[in-house]
Write an enzyme that holds these catalytic residues in place. Structure first.
Site, PDB file in Angstrom:
ATOM      1  N   ARG A 124       0.837  -1.207   0.000  1.00 21.07           N
ATOM      2  CA  ARG A 124       0.000   0.000   0.000  1.00 21.07           C
ATOM      3  C   ARG A 124       0.873   1.260   0.000  1.00 21.07           C
ATOM      4  O   ARG A 124       0.591   2.229  -0.702  1.00 21.07           O
ATOM      5  CB  ARG A 124      -0.916  -0.027   1.230  1.00 21.07           C
ATOM      6  CG  ARG A 124      -1.879   1.153   1.298  1.00 21.07           C
ATOM      7  CD  ARG A 124      -2.878   0.965   2.442  1.00 21.07           C
ATOM      8  NE  ARG A 124      -3.741   2.133   2.553  1.00 21.07           N
ATOM      9  CZ  ARG A 124      -3.908   2.848   3.664  1.00 21.07           C
ATOM     10  NH1 ARG A 124      -3.273   2.495   4.784  1.00 21.07           N
ATOM     11  NH2 ARG A 124      -4.701   3.892   3.688  1.00 21.07           N
ATOM     12  N   ASN A 145      -2.899   8.861   4.012  1.00 23.56           N
ATOM     13  CA  ASN A 145      -1.662   8.252   4.527  1.00 23.56           C
ATOM     14  C   ASN A 145      -1.601   8.151   6.046  1.00 23.56           C
ATOM     15  O   ASN A 145      -0.631   7.622   6.601  1.00 23.56           O
ATOM     16  CB  ASN A 145      -0.448   9.028   4.011  1.00 23.56           C
ATOM     17  CG  ASN A 145      -0.280   8.880   2.511  1.00 23.56           C
ATOM     18  OD1 ASN A 145      -0.653   7.861   1.939  1.00 23.56           O
ATOM     19  ND2 ASN A 145       0.250   9.897   1.860  1.00 23.56           N
ATOM     20  N   HIS A 192      -5.995  -6.030  -2.708  1.00 18.63           N
ATOM     21  CA  HIS A 192      -6.882  -6.005  -1.537  1.00 18.63           C
ATOM     22  C   HIS A 192      -7.099  -7.410  -0.967  1.00 18.63           C
ATOM     23  O   HIS A 192      -7.637  -7.561   0.131  1.00 18.63           O
ATOM     24  CB  HIS A 192      -8.240  -5.379  -1.896  1.00 18.63           C
ATOM     25  CG  HIS A 192      -8.178  -3.885  -2.010  1.00 18.63           C
ATOM     26  ND1 HIS A 192      -9.226  -3.115  -2.477  1.00 18.63           N
ATOM     27  CD2 HIS A 192      -7.194  -3.005  -1.713  1.00 18.63           C
ATOM     28  CE1 HIS A 192      -8.884  -1.834  -2.468  1.00 18.63           C
ATOM     29  NE2 HIS A 192      -7.650  -1.750  -2.006  1.00 18.63           N
ATOM     30  N   HIS A 236       0.821   4.303  -2.714  1.00 17.69           N
ATOM     31  CA  HIS A 236       0.620   5.698  -2.306  1.00 17.69           C
ATOM     32  C   HIS A 236       1.813   6.571  -2.694  1.00 17.69           C
ATOM     33  O   HIS A 236       1.647   7.747  -2.991  1.00 17.69           O
ATOM     34  CB  HIS A 236       0.339   5.779  -0.804  1.00 17.69           C
ATOM     35  CG  HIS A 236      -1.045   5.338  -0.437  1.00 17.69           C
ATOM     36  ND1 HIS A 236      -1.744   5.852   0.633  1.00 17.69           N
ATOM     37  CD2 HIS A 236      -1.881   4.425  -1.010  1.00 17.69           C
ATOM     38  CE1 HIS A 236      -2.937   5.280   0.700  1.00 17.69           C
ATOM     39  NE2 HIS A 236      -3.036   4.399  -0.276  1.00 17.69           N
TER      40      HIS A 236
END
Length: 337
Positions: free
Chosen positions: A71, A104, A202, A75
């Site tokens: 993740r 974040n 996911h 980002h």
């Protein structure tokens, strides 16, 4: 007249030759500035092994970090390309960095990246970028937990700029509808197939209730539930997980019963209207993304891994800082002084 013409043609020839040299020079510089496999093979030959070794030693003790680190890689890449800008701390002078932007605030793994960086710095000071470390750690962490592997060409440089509002504007929120997803992924050079494949990460993810509680308690502002969320699943979440609309701490598996396995189960859940996020449900609202989900489910796990690998590499290459731009940070949380 003829003499001028001769001079003119001679002059034109020289200009053409010089332009050719300039263009060739630019092409060479461009080629050198591209990412490549084993970029550090001569400048830090043990670098990638040190990173992999650290991951192999520590991730089995904290396997949930694999999802957190992939993740973080997403980002980072969605803001200014994969340049390590997500790692920078806000400055004492008041500049708010990506780290403190809403998307974040739930990122984990900054300390892990710092420890990897310290191990690499001990071997090769000032050589391996924090941006490359994020990309390599994300891949290695997923591999260690039994997931797919993918190519990580290296040579990224660390960015010097990090702005909270850019993270807010560029990272797809969990409340995204389809057109928002299409736009934000498109801005990164990623198409609808990439959107479906990358959403597949996911399968090992977790989420805080706050990222989707509006779907349970107040979808359109009148205390209603999202009709696109399976009602039995919603009732279960309300009873056992997100018992209040104001729960900001409880963590929910994104792929219940299979969250430790990088598999196709996430896509099955999405088709059953059991994807947690609005952005998960949105994948069924478009004929192209829906067809891609069904195609993946009809295929093999090996095929999913192979396609996922290509999309990860594509994301990791987009709009990167290379060559002499940026810097190689000594400490990932601060630019060099």
């Amino acid at each position: 007249m003829r003499i001028i013409s001769a001079h003119h043609s001679h002059f034109t020839g020289i200009v053409t030759l010089l332009l050719g040299v300039v263009v060739l020079g630019l092409m060479t510089a461009e080629a050198e500035a591209q990412l490549q496999m084993n970029f550090y093979s001569s400048s830090c030959p043990k670098g990638e092994d040190i990173i992999r070794g650290f991951v192999e030693k520590h991730i089995p003790n904290a396997p949930s970090l694999a999802a957190a680190l992939i993740r973080m890689h997403f980002h980072d890449c969605f803001v200014r390309g994969c340049d390590g800008s997500v790692l920078l701390n806000s400055s004492s002078s008041g500049n708010q960095t990506e780290k403190v932007a809403t998307p974040n605030l739930t990122l984990r793994g900054f300390d892990f990246i710092d420890r990897v960086k310290a191990a690499v710095e001990a071997e090769c000071p000032g050589v391996v970028s924090c941006a490359d470390i994020i990309a390599l750690v994300a891949r290695d962490s997923v591999v260690v937990t039994g997931g797919p592997t993918w190519k990580v060409p290296t040579g990224r440089r660390d960015g010097l700029v990090s702005i909270a509002s850019e993270a807010l504007n560029n990272i797809p929120p969990p409340t995204s509808n389809f057109s928002n997803l299409q736009t934000l992924f498109g801005n990164q050079g990623l198409d609808l197939k990439d959107l479906v494949l990358l959403s597949g990460a996911h399968t090992i993810g977790v989420s805080h209730c706050s990222s989707f509680s509006n779907r349970l308690y107040n979808f359109t502002g009148v205390g209603d539930q999202d009709p696109n969320l399976d009602s039995e699943y919603a009732a279960n979440l309300k009873a056992n997980k997100c018992k209040s609309p104001n729960d900001n701490t409880t963590i929910v598996e994104m792929d219940p019963g299979s969250r430790k396995t990088f598999d196709l189960n996430y896509y099955s859940n999405v088709l059953k209207r059991r994807g947690l996020f609005q952005s998960d449900a949105a994948l069924t609202n478009n004929s192209v993304t829906l067809a891609n989900i069904k195609r993946l489910l009809a295929g093999s796990l090996e095929n999913f891994y192979a396609e996922f690998a290509l999309s990860m590499e594509k994301m990791g290459r987009n709009n990167v800082t290379t060559g002499s731009a940026g810097e190689i940070r000594k400490h990932c949380a601060v630019v060099n002084s």
